[in-house]
Design a protein around this motif. Sequence first.
Motif, PDB file in Angstrom:
ATOM      1  N   SER A   1       0.819  -1.215   0.000  1.00 29.46           N
ATOM      2  CA  SER A   1       0.000   0.000   0.000  1.00 29.46           C
ATOM      3  C   SER A   1       0.853   1.266   0.000  1.00 29.46           C
ATOM      4  O   SER A   1       0.361   2.351  -0.333  1.00 29.46           O
ATOM      5  CB  SER A   1      -0.932   0.005   1.218  1.00 29.46           C
ATOM      6  N   ARG A   2       2.125   1.147   0.353  1.00 31.95           N
ATOM      7  CA  ARG A   2       3.015   2.302   0.345  1.00 31.95           C
ATOM      8  C   ARG A   2       3.673   2.523  -1.014  1.00 31.95           C
ATOM      9  O   ARG A   2       4.345   3.531  -1.207  1.00 31.95           O
ATOM     10  CB  ARG A   2       4.099   2.140   1.422  1.00 31.95           C
ATOM     11  N   MET A   3       3.502   1.575  -1.928  1.00 28.39           N
ATOM     12  CA  MET A   3       4.023   1.796  -3.271  1.00 28.39           C
ATOM     13  C   MET A   3       3.197   2.886  -3.948  1.00 28.39           C
ATOM     14  O   MET A   3       1.968   2.808  -3.977  1.00 28.39           O
ATOM     15  CB  MET A   3       3.961   0.504  -4.096  1.00 28.39           C
ATOM     16  N   PRO A   4       3.840   3.909  -4.478  1.00 26.34           N
ATOM     17  CA  PRO A   4       3.071   5.003  -5.078  1.00 26.34           C
ATOM     18  C   PRO A   4       2.366   4.558  -6.352  1.00 26.34           C
ATOM     19  O   PRO A   4       2.870   3.727  -7.106  1.00 26.34           O
ATOM     20  CB  PRO A   4       4.146   6.057  -5.386  1.00 26.34           C
ATOM     21  N   LEU A   5       1.181   5.099  -6.568  1.00 31.87           N
ATOM     22  CA  LEU A   5       0.462   4.930  -7.826  1.00 31.87           C
ATOM     23  C   LEU A   5       0.501   6.274  -8.549  1.00 31.87           C
ATOM     24  O   LEU A   5      -0.077   7.257  -8.085  1.00 31.87           O
ATOM     25  CB  LEU A   5      -0.977   4.484  -7.577  1.00 31.87           C
ATOM     26  N   PHE A   6       1.190   6.309  -9.663  1.00 31.33           N
ATOM     27  CA  PHE A   6       1.421   7.556 -10.366  1.00 31.33           C
ATOM     28  C   PHE A   6       0.255   7.895 -11.293  1.00 31.33           C
ATOM     29  O   PHE A   6      -0.488   7.015 -11.744  1.00 31.33           O
ATOM     30  CB  PHE A   6       2.707   7.453 -11.192  1.00 31.33           C
ATOM     31  N   ASP A   7       0.125   9.188 -11.574  1.00 34.83           N
ATOM     32  CA  ASP A   7      -0.911   9.653 -12.487  1.00 34.83           C
ATOM     33  C   ASP A   7      -0.383   9.636 -13.912  1.00 34.83           C
ATOM     34  O   ASP A   7       0.712   9.129 -14.176  1.00 34.83           O
ATOM     35  CB  ASP A   7      -1.364  11.064 -12.076  1.00 34.83           C
ATOM     36  N   TRP A   8      -1.171  10.209 -14.844  1.00 38.86           N
ATOM     37  CA  TRP A   8      -0.754  10.278 -16.240  1.00 38.86           C
ATOM     38  C   TRP A   8       0.603  10.963 -16.350  1.00 38.86           C
ATOM     39  O   TRP A   8       0.865  11.969 -15.691  1.00 38.86           O
ATOM     40  CB  TRP A   8      -1.770  11.076 -17.059  1.00 38.86           C
ATOM     41  N   ALA A   9       1.478  10.426 -17.154  1.00 40.66           N
ATOM     42  CA  ALA A   9       2.794  11.045 -17.373  1.00 40.66           C
ATOM     43  C   ALA A   9       2.615  12.335 -18.162  1.00 40.66           C
ATOM     44  O   ALA A   9       1.724  12.455 -19.015  1.00 40.66           O
ATOM     45  CB  ALA A   9       3.717  10.092 -18.120  1.00 40.66           C
ATOM     46  N   GLU A  10       3.459  13.298 -17.876  1.00 39.93           N
ATOM     47  CA  GLU A  10       3.372  14.601 -18.532  1.00 39.93           C
ATOM     48  C   GLU A  10       4.090  14.538 -19.871  1.00 39.93           C
ATOM     49  O   GLU A  10       5.310  14.605 -19.947  1.00 39.93           O
ATOM     50  CB  GLU A  10       3.974  15.669 -17.637  1.00 39.93           C
ATOM     51  N   ARG A  11       3.292  14.398 -20.920  1.00 41.63           N
ATOM     52  CA  ARG A  11       3.825  14.333 -22.269  1.00 41.63           C
ATOM     53  C   ARG A  11       3.015  15.247 -23.169  1.00 41.63           C
ATOM     54  O   ARG A  11       1.870  15.602 -22.864  1.00 41.63           O
ATOM     55  CB  ARG A  11       3.759  12.900 -22.817  1.00 41.63           C
ATOM     56  N   ALA A  12       3.602  15.571 -24.328  1.00 42.42           N
ATOM     57  CA  ALA A  12       2.896  16.422 -25.277  1.00 42.42           C
ATOM     58  C   ALA A  12       1.599  15.790 -25.741  1.00 42.42           C
ATOM     59  O   ALA A  12       0.624  16.488 -26.064  1.00 42.42           O
ATOM     60  CB  ALA A  12       3.798  16.735 -26.472  1.00 42.42           C
ATOM     61  N   VAL A  13       1.557  14.450 -25.770  1.00 45.10           N
ATOM     62  CA  VAL A  13       0.364  13.766 -26.274  1.00 45.10           C
ATOM     63  C   VAL A  13      -0.702  13.561 -25.199  1.00 45.10           C
ATOM     64  O   VAL A  13      -1.791  13.075 -25.506  1.00 45.10           O
ATOM     65  CB  VAL A  13       0.742  12.409 -26.911  1.00 45.10           C
ATOM     66  N   THR A  14      -0.433  13.901 -23.946  1.00 43.80           N
ATOM     67  CA  THR A  14      -1.456  13.819 -22.908  1.00 43.80           C
ATOM     68  C   THR A  14      -1.910  15.198 -22.441  1.00 43.80           C
ATOM     69  O   THR A  14      -3.051  15.343 -21.986  1.00 43.80           O
ATOM     70  CB  THR A  14      -0.951  13.030 -21.686  1.00 43.80           C
ATOM     71  N   ALA A  15      -1.051  16.204 -22.571  1.00 44.70           N
ATOM     72  CA  ALA A  15      -1.343  17.529 -22.010  1.00 44.70           C
ATOM     73  C   ALA A  15      -2.660  18.127 -22.498  1.00 44.70           C
ATOM     74  O   ALA A  15      -3.465  18.606 -21.679  1.00 44.70           O
ATOM     75  CB  ALA A  15      -0.179  18.476 -22.293  1.00 44.70           C
ATOM     76  N   PRO A  16      -2.950  18.165 -23.812  1.00 46.85           N
ATOM     77  CA  PRO A  16      -4.203  18.811 -24.230  1.00 46.85           C
ATOM     78  C   PRO A  16      -5.445  18.094 -23.731  1.00 46.85           C
ATOM     79  O   PRO A  16      -6.472  18.725 -23.449  1.00 46.85           O
ATOM     80  CB  PRO A  16      -4.126  18.796 -25.760  1.00 46.85           C
ATOM     81  N   TRP A  17      -5.370  16.766 -23.590  1.00 45.26           N
ATOM     82  CA  TRP A  17      -6.537  16.008 -23.143  1.00 45.26           C
ATOM     83  C   TRP A  17      -6.771  16.195 -21.648  1.00 45.26           C
ATOM     84  O   TRP A  17      -7.933  16.249 -21.197  1.00 45.26           O
ATOM     85  CB  TRP A  17      -6.362  14.537 -23.500  1.00 45.26           C
ATOM     86  N   LEU A  18      -5.705  16.335 -20.878  1.00 45.44           N
ATOM     87  CA  LEU A  18      -5.853  16.640 -19.458  1.00 45.44           C
ATOM     88  C   LEU A  18      -6.409  18.040 -19.267  1.00 45.44           C
ATOM     89  O   LEU A  18      -7.246  18.282 -18.377  1.00 45.44           O
ATOM     90  CB  LEU A  18      -4.507  16.485 -18.750  1.00 45.44           C
ATOM     91  N   SER A  19      -5.982  18.979 -20.107  1.00 47.03           N
ATOM     92  CA  SER A  19      -6.541  20.341 -20.047  1.00 47.03           C
ATOM     93  C   SER A  19      -8.015  20.335 -20.404  1.00 47.03           C
ATOM     94  O   SER A  19      -8.828  21.051 -19.793  1.00 47.03           O
ATOM     95  CB  SER A  19      -5.764  21.260 -20.998  1.00 47.03           C
ATOM     96  N   LEU A  20      -8.392  19.548 -21.397  1.00 47.57           N
ATOM     97  CA  LEU A  20      -9.792  19.447 -21.783  1.00 47.57           C
ATOM     98  C   LEU A  20     -10.627  18.865 -20.640  1.00 47.57           C
ATOM     99  O   LEU A  20     -11.716  19.378 -20.324  1.00 47.57           O
ATOM    100  CB  LEU A  20      -9.933  18.577 -23.034  1.00 47.57           C
ATOM    101  N   LEU A  21     -10.130  17.811 -19.998  1.00 48.25           N
ATOM    102  CA  LEU A  21     -10.856  17.216 -18.882  1.00 48.25           C
ATOM    103  C   LEU A  21     -11.023  18.211 -17.742  1.00 48.25           C
ATOM    104  O   LEU A  21     -12.087  18.262 -17.096  1.00 48.25           O
ATOM    105  CB  LEU A  21     -10.136  15.964 -18.389  1.00 48.25           C
ATOM    106  N   ALA A  22      -9.989  19.023 -17.494  1.00 46.85           N
ATOM    107  CA  ALA A  22     -10.076  20.025 -16.437  1.00 46.85           C
ATOM    108  C   ALA A  22     -11.131  21.070 -16.772  1.00 46.85           C
ATOM    109  O   ALA A  22     -11.924  21.481 -15.911  1.00 46.85           O
ATOM    110  CB  ALA A  22      -8.718  20.680 -16.225  1.00 46.85           C
ATOM    111  N   ALA A  23     -11.154  21.518 -18.024  1.00 43.89           N
ATOM    112  CA  ALA A  23     -12.154  22.509 -18.444  1.00 43.89           C
ATOM    113  C   ALA A  23     -13.563  21.933 -18.353  1.00 43.89           C
ATOM    114  O   ALA A  23     -14.499  22.598 -17.898  1.00 43.89           O
ATOM    115  CB  ALA A  23     -11.849  22.970 -19.865  1.00 43.89           C
ATOM    116  N   TYR A  24     -13.708  20.694 -18.782  1.00 45.72           N
ATOM    117  CA  TYR A  24     -15.018  20.037 -18.736  1.00 45.72           C
ATOM    118  C   TYR A  24     -15.473  19.844 -17.293  1.00 45.72           C
ATOM    119  O   TYR A  24     -16.641  20.088 -16.947  1.00 45.72           O
ATOM    120  CB  TYR A  24     -14.938  18.695 -19.463  1.00 45.72           C
ATOM    121  N   GLY A  25     -14.541  19.427 -16.429  1.00 48.29           N
ATOM    122  CA  GLY A  25     -14.888  19.225 -15.027  1.00 48.29           C
ATOM    123  C   GLY A  25     -15.323  20.502 -14.351  1.00 48.29           C
ATOM    124  O   GLY A  25     -16.181  20.484 -13.449  1.00 48.29           O
TER     125      GLY A  25
END
Length: 583
Positions: A338-362
């Motif tokens: 349970s102490r092993m970290p679970l990481f989020d989406w890696a910060e890449r050019a191909v994920t950044a716009p979709w994460l921004s879109l999800l934030a705007a939608y949320g």
Amino acid sequence: MLILSEWKEPMLVHEVQPSGPVPTVCDDEGIYPYSSFYSTAERPVIRKLRMIAIENEWLKVTVCPDLGGKIHAITDKASGKNMLFDAGSVRPVRILPRMAFISGGIEVSFPIAHTPVQIEAVHAMAEQIGDRLYIWCGEREVRYGMHWTVEYSLGEQDRFLTQRATFVNPTSQAHAWMSWSNAALAARPDSEFHFPSGPALRHADVLEEIAWDGSREYRLADFDRMQGFFWRKPDVHAFGMFTPSLGCGLYHIADPAQTPGIKLWLYGLGRHEGWAHQTAYRKESYVEIQAGPLLEQADNTKLQPGGRHTHTEFWIPSTVPLNIRELELPAPQLVDVSRMPLFDWAERAVTAPWLSLLAAYGASDPARLPASPEPESNCWPPSGMEQLGNALQWAAQEAAEAANSPLWTYYQAVWLAGLGQMDEAIQLLQTVKLDCAYALLGRLLRVVKQDYEASRAAYDSIDSAAWQLHPQLFIERDMTLEGIGRSTVEEREGWFEQVDSLQDDGLIERKAVLLFDRGELQEAKALLSEHRFGNIHQRYERTMLWMRIHEALGQPDVDVPVQLGEDDLAVYGAYRVSDTPEK
């Protein structure tokens, strides 16, 4: 004595060229939502890659988070020897799932093999807890949206490396997965294979079960071709390789209840050694010893919503040969899983716009709506982001009066296709008047619907000459025209006249198909014979074309020339688990 260090290491990196702008849905040479690669530059650039090392009195283990979190080196401090194969550069070659495989070190794959992030940076962190050093690498992968973390740890008194992996499915759907740990070791004719007795599946030009005799000596010099072995019922669960001329080796052991998979892959001596050389900076071969929680590479299993899988394995470096029947399973005291970290989406050019879109939608904030990615950017909406479908529909509605509204609809269709919802994707694509939409629509109509005339109409709608003549689009349109029949031969010839100076492998291959379809068999044979194609593992289109030509010539028993660039392995394995994510 425990030491934790981090630095940037200058490395030679051969850059890769994307296959093209069409998303990798229904792509035989790719895996959605990752871009696939067509070629690798011969001249490298110099890049500084992140390295993290943990060491005690006996061992130094170096991990590279910028290469998918792989182990870069395991160094025996007394001798100064690195037990792992060092390719000398990052030089990707054509192997599924992304046609960008790199050798060397130890690769950990998930949820498909080989790992799709071999040449990508992933999250990493390291710390000392008690008398033990830990490195954790991982991400939330974009295909299914599952978390993976691999943990490397070293205690003060350890003369072995502990590797533990955990996979978690936070999504609402069950997803297929596989995982293999792939250690590459420098190979010499005297390299000795210390593996268990028992039945093993041999994967070469045939698939067959053999009896591996653990009491006899097996050396690289005994093998004259590339082949792999999967142990089905080993008598012990330790294995490894030792090379006397190098004075070093590596062994693996694990609890078979957690990690039963045992695999050996080699190129042998002779005709296939060049396949190993193409991944490295020098003409040196390597062998892969592998382990995993599944028995064979054709196997996969499901991780249920909210489910977690964890398995542990151990790597034992040695400067002397070891007896695998005398190795004991270590039992280090590790932090709770349970102490092993679970990481989020890696910060890449191909994920950044979709994460921004999800934030705007949320936030229901149209003012935060990002610009849609350009269709030539190879930035496609990840199928693993479950809420992205609603966000894309919202973006298209909010941008209804803007110029980029059709692009949001296009990406909504791409996302649906990535999930396997082909009818819905095709219906949406038919409403979008963009070259990128016509290109994907043409493929889906051909592959999914087998409607060649409709596919042809989609390709005919493309306006831009750049899109029309891009080799990826050119090849797919030619496959559609071929599917219609001989009535399209003249049309196909007209297209080939527009690219007749290009020496692109795919175009040459398709030109040979056209010559065959015209009945010009000797010309098709000569074209294939005179062109030196790049090597691709587990692809046999050129081989099958070569055999069809010779069967038509009345010469069915003919060798396949090496310049066709395709191996002669029997079709086997599941590099991608499934063609599309489950609905």
